[in-house]
Structure formats: structure tokens, C-alpha cells
Scaffold this active site. Structure first.
Site, PDB file in Angstrom:
ATOM      1  N   ASP A   1       0.860  -1.193   0.000  1.00  0.00           N
ATOM      2  CA  ASP A   1       0.000   0.000   0.000  1.00  0.00           C
ATOM      3  C   ASP A   1       0.888   1.232   0.000  1.00  0.00           C
ATOM      4  O   ASP A   1       1.226   1.763   1.067  1.00  0.00           O
ATOM      5  CB  ASP A   1      -0.893   0.017   1.250  1.00  0.00           C
ATOM      6  CG  ASP A   1      -1.908  -1.107   1.267  1.00  0.00           C
ATOM      7  OD1 ASP A   1      -2.951  -0.964   0.623  1.00  0.00           O
ATOM      8  OD2 ASP A   1      -1.660  -2.124   1.953  1.00  0.00           O
TER       9      ASP A   1
ATOM     10  N   ARG B   1       4.094   2.698   2.943  1.00  0.00           N
ATOM     11  CA  ARG B   1       4.782   1.555   3.556  1.00  0.00           C
ATOM     12  C   ARG B   1       6.298   1.657   3.450  1.00  0.00           C
ATOM     13  O   ARG B   1       7.016   1.184   4.329  1.00  0.00           O
ATOM     14  CB  ARG B   1       4.326   0.248   2.908  1.00  0.00           C
ATOM     15  CG  ARG B   1       2.832   0.000   2.909  1.00  0.00           C
ATOM     16  CD  ARG B   1       2.256  -0.104   4.293  1.00  0.00           C
ATOM     17  NE  ARG B   1       0.854  -0.488   4.249  1.00  0.00           N
ATOM     18  CZ  ARG B   1      -0.040  -0.125   5.147  1.00  0.00           C
ATOM     19  NH1 ARG B   1       0.316   0.646   6.169  1.00  0.00           N
ATOM     20  NH2 ARG B   1      -1.300  -0.517   5.049  1.00  0.00           N
TER      21      ARG B   1
ATOM     22  N   LYS C   1      -9.424   1.849  -5.113  1.00  0.00           N
ATOM     23  CA  LYS C   1     -10.121   1.370  -3.915  1.00  0.00           C
ATOM     24  C   LYS C   1     -10.897   2.531  -3.270  1.00  0.00           C
ATOM     25  O   LYS C   1     -10.574   3.689  -3.522  1.00  0.00           O
ATOM     26  CB  LYS C   1      -9.128   0.755  -2.925  1.00  0.00           C
ATOM     27  CG  LYS C   1      -8.001   1.696  -2.461  1.00  0.00           C
ATOM     28  CD  LYS C   1      -6.970   0.913  -1.679  1.00  0.00           C
ATOM     29  CE  LYS C   1      -5.917   1.824  -1.079  1.00  0.00           C
ATOM     30  NZ  LYS C   1      -4.832   1.096  -0.420  1.00  0.00           N
ATOM     31  N   HIS C   2     -11.960   2.250  -2.524  1.00  0.00           N
ATOM     32  CA  HIS C   2     -12.498   0.990  -2.050  1.00  0.00           C
ATOM     33  C   HIS C   2     -13.931   0.900  -2.568  1.00  0.00           C
ATOM     34  O   HIS C   2     -14.799   1.623  -2.071  1.00  0.00           O
ATOM     35  CB  HIS C   2     -12.496   0.937  -0.536  1.00  0.00           C
ATOM     36  CG  HIS C   2     -11.169   1.274   0.095  1.00  0.00           C
ATOM     37  ND1 HIS C   2     -10.733   2.566   0.279  1.00  0.00           N
ATOM     38  CD2 HIS C   2     -10.188   0.461   0.575  1.00  0.00           C
ATOM     39  CE1 HIS C   2      -9.544   2.538   0.872  1.00  0.00           C
ATOM     40  NE2 HIS C   2      -9.194   1.275   1.063  1.00  0.00           N
TER      41      HIS C   2
ATOM     42  N   HIS D   1     -12.074  -1.142   9.435  1.00  0.00           N
ATOM     43  CA  HIS D   1     -11.108  -1.997  10.114  1.00  0.00           C
ATOM     44  C   HIS D   1     -11.704  -2.567  11.397  1.00  0.00           C
ATOM     45  O   HIS D   1     -11.344  -3.671  11.822  1.00  0.00           O
ATOM     46  CB  HIS D   1      -9.829  -1.219  10.449  1.00  0.00           C
ATOM     47  CG  HIS D   1      -9.001  -0.885   9.262  1.00  0.00           C
ATOM     48  ND1 HIS D   1      -9.228   0.233   8.494  1.00  0.00           N
ATOM     49  CD2 HIS D   1      -7.943  -1.524   8.701  1.00  0.00           C
ATOM     50  CE1 HIS D   1      -8.352   0.277   7.494  1.00  0.00           C
ATOM     51  NE2 HIS D   1      -7.564  -0.784   7.599  1.00  0.00           N
TER      52      HIS D   1
ATOM     53  N   ASP E   1     -10.550  -6.045  -0.099  1.00  0.00           N
ATOM     54  CA  ASP E   1      -9.728  -5.457   0.955  1.00  0.00           C
ATOM     55  C   ASP E   1      -9.369  -6.585   1.919  1.00  0.00           C
ATOM     56  O   ASP E   1      -9.863  -7.724   1.800  1.00  0.00           O
ATOM     57  CB  ASP E   1     -10.511  -4.340   1.658  1.00  0.00           C
ATOM     58  CG  ASP E   1      -9.592  -3.306   2.318  1.00  0.00           C
ATOM     59  OD1 ASP E   1      -8.396  -3.601   2.514  1.00  0.00           O
ATOM     60  OD2 ASP E   1     -10.076  -2.207   2.637  1.00  0.00           O
TER      61      ASP E   1
END
Length: 590
Positions: A129, A137, A233-234, A246, A319
Site C-alpha cells: 500500500d 509503507r 479502492k475501495h 477496520h 480489501d
């Protein structure tokens, strides 16, 4: 051979798809896919539908967490045993796969060699990501950009394309061939806790313009081996939520007509631009699918909206299947099967990879899923790998990686782009730009990264800058200490992050304003903070707390560059969400 990428309308006029790399024809692609599928067992085919995490920073390094999760000691053994379609890299406390560019390149090569040692000999998708900004990242020396909303503030779509091209080029040099970016959500809800500045804008057309630019940047180059698969996304759009998928299952109260006018617009643009993949969201849209299933598991959304309404022919990936939003209604063993029934092609990060593979195999053996349905998705996976040049050249040159990652021209482009992102919302009494660097300036506020970075940038320009990070919820004692330092300063710069929902940060800014010193407030995350303390003489929005954004902020404060940023979202008044305090497109300059 020299490989180049061209784009042609291979599936429909509305959806261009990358042609095979130069020197390889569509016929050769089809022959390779057919030959590969013929030698694959059902187990091989099902395994290609999974993208998994692994533990460690080297293909052959033993990590006990791999044994716990996969009953194998090393990442290479996980790949050889389970033969997944892909691997995803992280850099957090739980899964830390990332150290430096050469390590990442060596890790990627080790994983690809493991994949090529298996009977099917299919190279991996290696993903991460790297949205830039809030979700990054791989840090320095990789080139850093301030993120989507920041880049959109420039209103320069070429900047978005350049940022994606550089990011993709550097990822591919490290052996990463899939970026789970760009974020195509329309951030229409200022209270959104998980998207915010990850979105380009609250305006569907503006979001679509910048999404298209990034798809082109990631995927189109004279050399396919310098590109990555982009992933919008998403889907069907996470921008109008006030909850985080999440930790829960958010609900969006859009009708299909509303969705078509708002959330669908950037995803439609991404499909028309030939994006390789689209990622689903774990959200409910009950006015489109009354079943209440999360979108990832909803045939009405995955097949009905994405395949049928938008005509998307590419790869659909979920996801993370570890997220609570998708796990609220079903056991982990059921989720992969439901996702495939909904029309998904690849399954990202199941909680239990061995169990998930067994569940899908059992569904085929029972007749719940057909092998033809599995092959439909496997074919999309293989075609995407071939078109992106992963099959032709799965390995990267570990010795040359530092010639690409953080290259001087990349860093120079990033600095120029970041300079165009700073947005001035308020400048009472023409406080800015400072006519000279303040002799003594206090830099205080929420970010432990941005506060010292901005202080250092001002210090390098001749100010005596005091850095006082206060944290995101400063205590009364911390606020009193900042006020004491402000009283000894000629000017005060206070950085906010999430202040719109944080009374302690609001009190900090109000207390600093009450010193009657020249105060500049800077929202270094969501720009909505600027509606909450109107008495600050100057308000800026950077949408990013990065070192690069703070350097650009210093340039704006001191008049080295003129601000050109314009709000990508509207900012509602703090006491009335239906009243605009600062409208979309607002931005001052000098």
C-alpha cells in the site's frame, strides 16, 4: 528484449486494457495462459486466488510467526507450500517486511525464485500500500509525496501522474509489481475517520480526473518493466462513512441513483483508463443491497454494479479479509467462498490462509462453486501478470535498485510538486508572507514529525526556532508550557491534526492566539480543522505532516514560493455542517 507498453481497446470502447508487452502478441498471451492452466491442478488454481502476508525480511529467514500461521519456517517455504497468487508487504510492528530498497529487492527476488521452483512456475504478484501521504509503507530513501488530497490541491493532474509514475518506477525496481493505489473514494463526509486526505477530493469529477492521471502514471510507460498494476479502492466507495471498516461494518445510505452520481464516477473513470485491479470495501449499502452483506460479499454490488453497470473486465480483489467489517456476519471459513460467489477474483489476507484454501476447495468439491468459476478468476490473474511483464521478467537487478529509488530527479520532482500543494485559507492583515524570518519563532503542535521538521526548515533560513511537540491531546500543563514559550517568541506556528474532534488541541490553539502574538495555524492532516478556531490570524492546510510538506510550508511562510493550493473539499462551519466556512476551490495567494 526491449519491452514497451501500449494501450488499446481490447475489451470495449469504454475500457482500454494493456496489450501484451512489445514482442509478445495477444496470441502468445492466450497460449501461455492456456498452457499454464492446463498444467494446474484444482489446488493450484485455488491458490492463485489468494494474496497473503508473510513474516520476515528475507525469503530464507526463519521467523516463528510463519510456523504459527502457516506451519512453515520461512517466507520461501510458505510460497512453495501454498503457491499463492501474491504476497503483500507491510512495515508495522506485527509484520515488518521492509528495511531498505536493496533488502526489499533481494526479498522480492527470493520470493519469486521460490514461486518459480514450484510445479506451476507462476511468478507472484508482490504488492504493498504505497498510496503516499498518510498510507506509505516504504519510506526514505524512496521518494516521498504528500498524498492524494495534497496533490489535488495543486489542481495539476500532471503532478498526480508524475507522482504515480515515480512511485511505480521505484516500486518495480524493488520487485514490487502491484500498488494498492490510488484511493478512488469521494470524501463527501468530513467526519470520515479512515479516508480523509487519502481521497483526492469531495468532488466526484475532480476525483475522477486525478484517479485517471494516477492510473496512467502507474501503468503506462515506454517500458512495462518500470510500471506496476494500479488498484482503485475501495469499491463501491468508502467516502461517505463515519465509521472505520477496520473495526466495524459501516453503512452508506446512498440510493443507486445517488451512488451513480457520486461514488461511481471515479471508479468508472478508472475502468475506462484500463486499471488492472479494483479493490472492494467492507461496507453496507442497504438501499442497493437490502441483504445487509458487506460489499465484498455482495453479488448485487460486485457483479451487479462493478461488472454489469460499470462494465469492468479487469481483476477484482478484496480489501483485507482480516478486517472486522467483513467478519461481522460470517465465520472466516465462509468469507472466501461468499466473496467468490459475489464475483471477486482475488482474496487478500484471509485470517487463516490454509483454512481459507480448504474452504474454497470444499466448495468446489461440493458443487457450491464450479471449477469453471474458479478458472474464470484464475484467467484474469494470469492475464494481468503477463500483461504487466511479470511473467517475462519476474526478477529485478538488486545492484541497480539505488539508481532508481530516491534518484535526484525524482526528489526534485517531488519537491516541486509539494511546493504547489500548500493552501492558504486565511491571512488576516496580510500577516503572510513574513517579510523576514522571525528572529524567534515557536513551532508547536500535534505532530512529532512535522513540528521539528518545520522548526528545522525555519532554522536553516535564519530563525531561532523552538520546537515543542505537544501531542494530539495536550494536557493543561503542556498547553501552559507552550504559552510560556510563545510569550518569549516573535511569532508562533501551531500545527493541528484532527483538531475538529479534539477539544484539547482547540484549547491549545485558542490559548496561543490569546497571547496576541502573530499566530499561524497549519492543518497537517484534514483541512476541516480550520473551521474550529477562527480567531487565528492565518490558517494553512498542507494535508500532510511529512518533512517535504514542512519544507514547502517554510517556503510559503517566508515568500520563497507563492501558494497556489486550492481546497479539494469544502470545509463546513464548526457550528453548522450545512454552512460552508471555506468553499471547495478556496485558496489565497500573494
Amino acid at each position: 528484449m526491449g519491452l514497451a507498453l501500449s494501450v488499446a481497446g481490447c475489451t470495449s470502447d469504454a475500457e482500454p486494457v494493456a496489450e501484451p508487452p512489445q514482442g509478445m502478441s495477444e496470441q502468445e498471451l492466450n497460449l501461455w495462459v492456456s498452457a499454464t492452466m492446463r498444467r494446474m491442478s484444482l489446488e493450484d488454481k485455488v491458490s492463485q486466488l489468494f494474496v497473503t502476508y508473510i513474516y520476515g525480511q528475507s525469503a530464507d529467514a526463519v521467523d516463528p510467526k510463519n510456523q504459527e500461521a502457516f506451519k512453515e519456517d520461512t517466507p520461501a517455504k510458505v510460497v512453495e507450500h501454498y503457491r499463492p497468487g501474491g504476497i503483500i508487504y507491510f512495515n508495522n510492528d506485527v509484520r515488518d517486511n521492509i528495511d531498505n530498497p536493496k533488502q526489499i529487492a533481494a526479498f522480492s527476488n527470493g520470493l519469486q525464485r521460490a514461486a518459480l521452483r514450484t510445479g506451476v512456475r507462476i511468478p507472484l504478484f508482490i504488492a504493498t500500500d504505497q498510496e503516499q501521504g498518510l498510507v506509505t509503507r516504504i519510506g526514505p530513501p524512496a521518494t516521498a509525496f504528500p498524498g492524494n488530497m495534497a496533490v489535488c490541491a495543486s489542481r495539476n493532474a500532471d503532478d498526480a501522474k508524475t507522482a504515480a509514475r515515480i512511485t511505480g518506477n521505484e516500486l518495480r525496481a524493488m520487485g514490487v509489481n502491484v500498488d494498492f493505489a490510488p484511493d478512488a473514494d469521494v470524501n463527501s463526509n468530513p467526519a470520515n475517520p479512515v479516508i480523509g486526505v487519502r481521497s483526492f477530493s469531495s468532488d466526484p469529477a475532480l476525483t475522477a480526473q486525478f484517479v485517471t492521471a494516477q492510473v496512467e502514471g502507474y501503468q503506462r510507460s515506454w517500458n512495462v518493466l518500470q510500471t506496476v498494476s494500479a488498484t482503485a479502492k475501495h469499491f463501491p466507495g468508502h467516502g461517505d462513512t463515519s465509521e472505520d471498516s477496520h473495526s466495524t461494518l459501516p453503512k452508506i445510505e446512498r440510493t443507486k441513483e445517488e451512488w451513480s452520481r457520486i461514488e461511481a464516477v471515479p471508479f468508472r473513470a478508472a475502468a475506462q483508463a484500463g486499471i488492472d485491479a479494483i479493490m472492494t470495501a467492507h461496507i453496507r449499502v442497504p438501499k442497493i443491497d437490502p441483504s445487509g452483506e458487506p460489499s465484498t460479499l455482495s453479488r448485487a454490488i460486485v457483479t451487479g454494479l462493478l461488472r454489469d453497470d460499470l462494465g469492468y473486465k479487469g481483476l477484482i480483489i478484496t480489501d483485507s479479509l482480516e478486517m472486522e467489517g467483513v467478519r461481522k456476519m460470517h465465520p472466516d471459513s465462509e468469507i472466501p467462498v461468499l466473496a467468490l460467489e459475489a464475483g471477486v477474483d482475488q482474496l487478500l489476507m484471509p485470517k487463516d490462509l490454509p483454512g481459507a484454501i480448504r474452504s474454497v476447495l470444499a466448495a468446489v468439491q461440493s458443487g457450491r462453486l464450479t471449477e469453471a468459476r474458479i478458472e474464470q478468476s484464475v484467467k484474469r490473474v494470469l492475464e494481468a501478470k503477463f500483461r504487466r511483464g511479470i511473467v517475462i521478467r519476474p526478477l529485478v537487478d538488486e545492484d541497480d535498485v539505488l539508481e532508481t529509488v530516491g534518484a535526484p530527479d525524482h526528489l526534485a520532482d517531488a519537491a516541486r510538486i509539494t511546493d504547489r500543494t500548500v493552501t492558504v485559507l486565511r491571512n488576516e492583515g496580510n500577516l503572510l508572507p513574513f517579510r523576514a524570518p522571525p528572529a524567534n519563532v515557536l513551532v508547536a503542535g500535534a505532530s512529532t514529525v512535522a513540528v521539528p521538521a518545520l522548526a528545522a526548515s525555519l532554522q536553516s533560513r535564519g530563525s531561532r526556532a523552538t520546537s515543542k511537540p505537544t501531542g494530539t491531546t495536550p494536557s493543561d500543563a503542556v498547553i501552559a508550557d507552550a504559552v510560556s514559550a510563545a510569550n518569549q517568541s516573535d511569532a508562533v506556528i501551531v500545527l493541528t491534526s484532527g483538531m475538529s474532534t479534539n477539544a484539547a488541541q482547540q484549547k491549545l490553539v485558542q490559548s496561543l492566539v490569546a497571547t496576541n502574538k502573530p499566530v499561524v495555524a497549519v492543518a497537517v492532516r484534514n483541512p476541516y480543522d480550520a473551521a474550529y478556531v477562527d480567531r487565528a490570524p492565518a490558517w494553512l492546510a498542507t494535508y500532510s505532516s511529512s518533512t517535504g510538506s514542512m519544507e514547502s510550508t517554510a517556503k510559503v511562510l517566508l515568500g520563497e514560493v507563492a501558494p497556489v493550493g486550492k481546497l479539494p473539499v469544502s470545509i463546513p462551519a464548526s457550528n453548522d455542517p450545512n454552512t460552508e466556512r471555506y468553499p471547495l476551490g478556496h485558496g489565497l495567494t500573494w
